[in-house]
Design a protein around this motif. Structure first.
Motif, PDB file in Angstrom:
ATOM      1  N   SER A 148       5.742  -6.427   7.454  1.00 19.09           N
ATOM      2  CA  SER A 148       5.354  -7.561   8.307  1.00 19.09           C
ATOM      3  C   SER A 148       4.289  -7.192   9.349  1.00 19.09           C
ATOM      4  CB  SER A 148       6.582  -8.160   8.989  1.00 19.09           C
ATOM      5  OG  SER A 148       7.259  -7.153   9.669  1.00 19.09           O
ATOM      6  N   LYS A 149       4.164  -5.904   9.681  1.00 19.23           N
ATOM      7  CA  LYS A 149       3.194  -5.540  10.728  1.00 19.23           C
ATOM      8  C   LYS A 149       1.786  -5.274  10.178  1.00 19.23           C
ATOM      9  CE  LYS A 149       6.423  -4.149  14.189  1.00 19.23           C
ATOM     10  NZ  LYS A 149       7.670  -3.776  13.528  1.00 19.23           N
ATOM     11  N   ASN A 150       1.670  -5.078   8.882  1.00 21.76           N
ATOM     12  CA  ASN A 150       0.307  -4.820   8.378  1.00 21.76           C
ATOM     13  C   ASN A 150      -0.184  -5.909   7.416  1.00 21.76           C
ATOM     14  OD1 ASN A 150       1.573  -4.276   5.986  1.00 21.76           O
ATOM     15  ND2 ASN A 150       0.944  -2.131   5.812  1.00 21.76           N
ATOM     16  N   ALA A 151       0.483  -7.099   7.486  1.00 27.40           N
ATOM     17  CA  ALA A 151       0.043  -8.212   6.617  1.00 27.40           C
ATOM     18  C   ALA A 151      -0.557  -9.301   7.509  1.00 27.40           C
ATOM     19  CB  ALA A 151       1.239  -8.749   5.835  1.00 27.40           C
ATOM     20  N   PRO A 152      -1.886  -9.329   7.670  1.00 27.07           N
ATOM     21  CA  PRO A 152      -2.496 -10.291   8.603  1.00 27.07           C
ATOM     22  C   PRO A 152      -2.326 -11.729   8.109  1.00 27.07           C
ATOM     23  CG  PRO A 152      -4.185  -9.140   7.353  1.00 27.07           C
ATOM     24  CD  PRO A 152      -2.881  -8.523   6.949  1.00 27.07           C
ATOM     25  N   LEU A 153      -1.902 -12.610   9.040  1.00 32.94           N
ATOM     26  CA  LEU A 153      -1.592 -13.983   8.659  1.00 32.94           C
ATOM     27  C   LEU A 153      -2.795 -14.715   8.094  1.00 32.94           C
ATOM     28  CD1 LEU A 153       0.699 -15.261  11.531  1.00 32.94           C
ATOM     29  CD2 LEU A 153       1.275 -14.389   9.260  1.00 32.94           C
ATOM     30  N   TRP A 154      -2.588 -15.426   7.023  1.00 31.31           N
ATOM     31  CA  TRP A 154      -3.569 -16.312   6.377  1.00 31.31           C
ATOM     32  C   TRP A 154      -4.795 -15.573   5.846  1.00 31.31           C
ATOM     33  CZ3 TRP A 154      -0.392 -19.908   5.680  1.00 31.31           C
ATOM     34  CH2 TRP A 154       0.442 -20.388   6.693  1.00 31.31           C
ATOM     35  N   LYS A 155      -4.712 -14.230   5.749  1.00 27.08           N
ATOM     36  CA  LYS A 155      -5.851 -13.444   5.238  1.00 27.08           C
ATOM     37  C   LYS A 155      -5.510 -12.910   3.850  1.00 27.08           C
ATOM     38  CE  LYS A 155      -8.526 -13.316   8.945  1.00 27.08           C
ATOM     39  NZ  LYS A 155      -8.020 -12.963  10.242  1.00 27.08           N
ATOM     40  N   VAL A 213      -5.483  -9.372   1.671  1.00 20.84           N
ATOM     41  CA  VAL A 213      -5.557  -7.908   1.778  1.00 20.84           C
ATOM     42  C   VAL A 213      -5.932  -7.353   0.412  1.00 20.84           C
ATOM     43  CG1 VAL A 213      -4.235  -5.806   2.221  1.00 20.84           C
ATOM     44  CG2 VAL A 213      -3.770  -7.852   3.557  1.00 20.84           C
ATOM     45  N   LYS A 214      -7.067  -6.604   0.417  1.00 21.04           N
ATOM     46  CA  LYS A 214      -7.543  -6.028  -0.834  1.00 21.04           C
ATOM     47  C   LYS A 214      -7.542  -4.495  -0.742  1.00 21.04           C
ATOM     48  CE  LYS A 214     -11.655  -7.546  -2.299  1.00 21.04           C
ATOM     49  NZ  LYS A 214     -12.546  -8.608  -2.637  1.00 21.04           N
ATOM     50  N   GLN A 215      -7.871  -4.031   0.470  1.00 20.59           N
ATOM     51  CA  GLN A 215      -7.883  -2.588   0.729  1.00 20.59           C
ATOM     52  C   GLN A 215      -6.624  -2.254   1.521  1.00 20.59           C
ATOM     53  OE1 GLN A 215     -10.701  -0.804   0.054  1.00 20.59           O
ATOM     54  NE2 GLN A 215     -12.028  -2.508  -0.493  1.00 20.59           N
ATOM     55  N   PHE A 216      -5.980  -1.161   1.175  1.00 16.78           N
ATOM     56  CA  PHE A 216      -4.716  -0.845   1.850  1.00 16.78           C
ATOM     57  C   PHE A 216      -4.870   0.376   2.754  1.00 16.78           C
ATOM     58  CE2 PHE A 216      -3.862  -3.238  -1.924  1.00 16.78           C
ATOM     59  CZ  PHE A 216      -2.921  -4.162  -1.492  1.00 16.78           C
ATOM     60  N   PRO A 227      -0.393  -7.316  -7.935  1.00 17.43           N
ATOM     61  CA  PRO A 227      -1.122  -8.469  -7.396  1.00 17.43           C
ATOM     62  C   PRO A 227      -1.735  -9.290  -8.541  1.00 17.43           C
ATOM     63  CG  PRO A 227      -1.749  -6.426  -6.286  1.00 17.43           C
ATOM     64  CD  PRO A 227      -0.966  -6.037  -7.513  1.00 17.43           C
ATOM     65  N   PRO A 228      -2.143 -10.548  -8.297  1.00 17.00           N
ATOM     66  CA  PRO A 228      -2.128 -11.166  -6.977  1.00 17.00           C
ATOM     67  C   PRO A 228      -0.783 -11.839  -6.684  1.00 17.00           C
ATOM     68  CG  PRO A 228      -3.170 -12.621  -8.571  1.00 17.00           C
ATOM     69  CD  PRO A 228      -2.776 -11.386  -9.328  1.00 17.00           C
ATOM     70  N   PHE A 229      -0.426 -11.817  -5.383  1.00 19.71           N
ATOM     71  CA  PHE A 229       0.755 -12.558  -4.945  1.00 19.71           C
ATOM     72  C   PHE A 229       0.610 -12.876  -3.456  1.00 19.71           C
ATOM     73  CE2 PHE A 229       1.817  -8.013  -4.800  1.00 19.71           C
ATOM     74  CZ  PHE A 229       2.342  -7.838  -3.526  1.00 19.71           C
ATOM     75  N   VAL A 230       1.556 -13.658  -2.968  1.00 20.41           N
ATOM     76  CA  VAL A 230       1.545 -14.043  -1.543  1.00 20.41           C
ATOM     77  C   VAL A 230       2.814 -13.474  -0.929  1.00 20.41           C
ATOM     78  CG1 VAL A 230       1.788 -16.028   0.029  1.00 20.41           C
ATOM     79  CG2 VAL A 230       0.199 -16.148  -1.894  1.00 20.41           C
ATOM     80  N   SER A 249      -4.136  -8.851  -2.899  1.00 22.66           N
ATOM     81  CA  SER A 249      -4.894  -8.788  -4.159  1.00 22.66           C
ATOM     82  C   SER A 249      -5.164  -7.314  -4.500  1.00 22.66           C
ATOM     83  CB  SER A 249      -6.162  -9.642  -4.030  1.00 22.66           C
ATOM     84  OG  SER A 249      -7.233  -8.881  -3.634  1.00 22.66           O
ATOM     85  N   GLY A 250      -6.080  -7.041  -5.398  1.00 27.87           N
ATOM     86  CA  GLY A 250      -6.347  -5.660  -5.796  1.00 27.87           C
ATOM     87  C   GLY A 250      -5.715  -5.373  -7.151  1.00 27.87           C
ATOM     88  N   LYS A 251      -5.859  -4.111  -7.572  1.00 34.43           N
ATOM     89  CA  LYS A 251      -5.423  -3.784  -8.942  1.00 34.43           C
ATOM     90  C   LYS A 251      -4.120  -2.986  -8.968  1.00 34.43           C
ATOM     91  CE  LYS A 251      -9.478  -4.423 -11.658  1.00 34.43           C
ATOM     92  NZ  LYS A 251      -9.822  -5.564 -10.860  1.00 34.43           N
ATOM     93  N   MET A 252      -3.826  -2.302  -7.808  1.00 33.66           N
ATOM     94  CA  MET A 252      -2.670  -1.387  -7.862  1.00 33.66           C
ATOM     95  C   MET A 252      -1.365  -2.104  -7.492  1.00 33.66           C
ATOM     96  SD  MET A 252      -3.929   2.193  -6.474  1.00 33.66           S
ATOM     97  CE  MET A 252      -4.471   1.799  -4.868  1.00 33.66           C
ATOM     98  N   PRO A 253      -0.278  -1.797  -8.182  1.00 31.81           N
ATOM     99  CA  PRO A 253       1.017  -2.361  -7.815  1.00 31.81           C
ATOM    100  C   PRO A 253       1.396  -1.947  -6.387  1.00 31.81           C
ATOM    101  CG  PRO A 253       1.151  -1.189  -9.895  1.00 31.81           C
ATOM    102  CD  PRO A 253      -0.191  -0.869  -9.318  1.00 31.81           C
ATOM    103  N   VAL A 254       2.081  -2.845  -5.672  1.00 34.32           N
ATOM    104  CA  VAL A 254       2.311  -2.666  -4.229  1.00 34.32           C
ATOM    105  C   VAL A 254       3.819  -2.583  -3.945  1.00 34.32           C
ATOM    106  CG1 VAL A 254       1.943  -3.757  -1.967  1.00 34.32           C
ATOM    107  CG2 VAL A 254       0.202  -3.974  -3.755  1.00 34.32           C
TER     108      VAL A 254
END
Ligand SMILES: C[S@@+](CC[C@H](N)C(=O)[O-])C[C@H]1O[C@@H](n2cnc3c(N)ncnc32)[C@H](O)[C@@H]1O
Length: 427
Positions: free
Chosen positions: A314-321, A323-326, A339-342, A362-367
């Protein structure tokens, strides 16, 4: 609860030295439905109040509860508050009844109508004293001793509400209640859940089982009974035996952070007609186009072994943005999500601007996703679907839906699955 006796002495003194001065400021204060909460809080700590489930109903909700009856309260009614505390709801009920010239005749009439139980003697005494003072406040003339006045209210007594059965309740026409919201062990027989449950569900169900058919009930209940998945079985049982409706009533009071609703109607068999939620008409729900789950990673519990993955919490997921780079990676041996998911935060409150605030991953790697987040993955795995979902989450339709369904803080997978995504048939 004995701490409350000091207040009762003050009420007794007031009666003894009462000088036919109805409408005086002190008299009004003693029957004020909002002030008694402050007096209780001076006598008991918040922990003691919680333990006893003693939170007295203020004027706003008392009025709403009495107005919830669809059959008028008359001198032929028998109105019971099975957990009456210091009598707020009974005082409000008495305001539906007329006043005779004298105290004695007023209380003779009121005493035949009003019934109340509580476990605590000091609360019962306060309830009776305050009803006597309410009669004076309404203009009845004092023509008897306090003892004679109190004896006329013999239907208000120390009793365990759960030990009252069909025979005792046979002549009751109306029940008004704000039962305790504390945790009780669920009864062993005839119950829909094991373990600890909210006491309000147990008390309400006991009265639904034991009151006569057609009896009116108006109850102030915690919202979790209306919206919590744990209480689905309870709602099913009530719906079969009770015909009525719900009204959301917001916070119990400014000092008590619990959302409540009013449930009012009458006992009927095979009715199946309680509308627990506002009717939305037919709509497509989120689960038809998205898969929902709680983030699988429990940060304090899951060991740092296995492959290292991009890590979202919850602290590194910016609201309404998006994320492609981690920035953060973490080893995690459990399930990772492609990805992709919300993601949305599981914790939200009714006064938040958005109940479901989302971030697209988003991105290609599983999260690896932490379990304070809910993951919503489009069945058609495209970013477009995720963007569409964020728009839905920002809409007032979603906010209103979530606020109506689930006032408590935690969003659940069940409720997210039901979010309307397309209204098919407008109401
Ligand atoms: C939330 S308070 C409501 C009091 C009052 N009805 C009102 O609205 O102001 C609940 C009351 O239930 C009482 N209570 C708890 N368990 C009870 C039981 N088993 N039988 C009767 N009263 C009980 C508590 O002492 C408390 O006064």
């Amino acid at each position: 609860m004995n701490q409350f006796n000091a207040h009762n002495y003050a009420l007794r003194d007031f009666f003894e030295f009462f000088l036919d001065d109805h409408g005086s400021r002190e008299l009004k204060e003693m029957v004020d439905l909002d002030s008694i909460d402050g007096i209780l809080r001076k006598c008991l700590s918040i922990e003691e109040m919680r333990e006893a489930g003693s939170f007295f109903t203020g004027q706003r909700l008392s009025t709403a509860a009495v107005l919830g009856f669809t059959k008028a309260i008359t001198l032929n009614s028998v109105v019971l508050d099975p957990t009456c505390g210091a009598g707020n709801l009974l005082i409000e009920v008495s305001r539906q009844l007329g006043v005779e010239q004298s105290l004695l005749s007023t209380l003779t009439a009121w005493g035949a109508v009003l019934r109340g139980y509580d476990l605590h003697k000091s609360f019962i005494e306060a309830a009776k004293l305050r009803i006597v003072l309410e009669a004076l406040n309404r203009g009845a003339e004092k023509d008897c001793s306090l003892d004679s006045a109190l004896q006329l209210l013999s239907g208000i007594k120390v009793k365990d509400a759960m030990l009252v059965g069909r025979v005792d309740l046979a002549d009751v026409t109306h029940v008004i209640m704000n039962p305790p919201f504390s945790n009780w062990k669920s009864p062993k027989i005839n119950f829909w859940k094991t373990g600890k449950v909210n006491a309000a569900s147990v008390v309400f169900e006991h009265y639904v089982r034991n009151l006569p058919l057609m009896c009116q009930i108006s109850a102030i209940l915690p919202d979790v009974l209306r919206s919590g998945s744990r209480y689905e079985g309870w709602r099913g049982f009530i719906s079969q035996n009770f015909c009525g409706d719900c009204e959301l009533a917001g916070l119990f009071n400014a000092k008590t952070d619990v959302d409540v609703f009013l449930l009012r109607g009458a006992l009927k068999s095979d009715c199946n007609d309680v509308s627990w939620f506002p009717r939305l008409g037919d709509y497509i729900q989120l689960s038809e186009q998205f898969d929902v789950c709680v983030g699988p990673l429990v940060a304090y519990r899951d060991p740092l072994i296995g492959l290292s993955h991009p890590y979202i919490h919850s602290k590194n997921a910016p609201l309404w943005k998006t994320v492609k780079q981690f920035d953060e990676y973490r080893q995690f041996p459990g399930r990772v999500i492609k990805p992709p998911f919300v993601v949305i935060r599981r914790t939200s409150r009714p006064d938040d601007k958005y109940r479901a605030s989302g971030t697209i991953i988003s991105g290609k790697m599983p999260v690896a996703v932490e379990n304070h987040m809910i993951v919503i993955k489009p069945k058609r795995a495209t970013l477009k679907e995720c963007r569409k979902l964020l728009k839905i989450f920002k809409s007032s339709l979603t906010n209103d839906f979530l606020n109506d369904r689930i006032r408590c803080r935690h969003l659940t997978v069940g409720i997210v699955n039901q979010i309307p995504i397309i209204r098919a048939i407008p109401l």
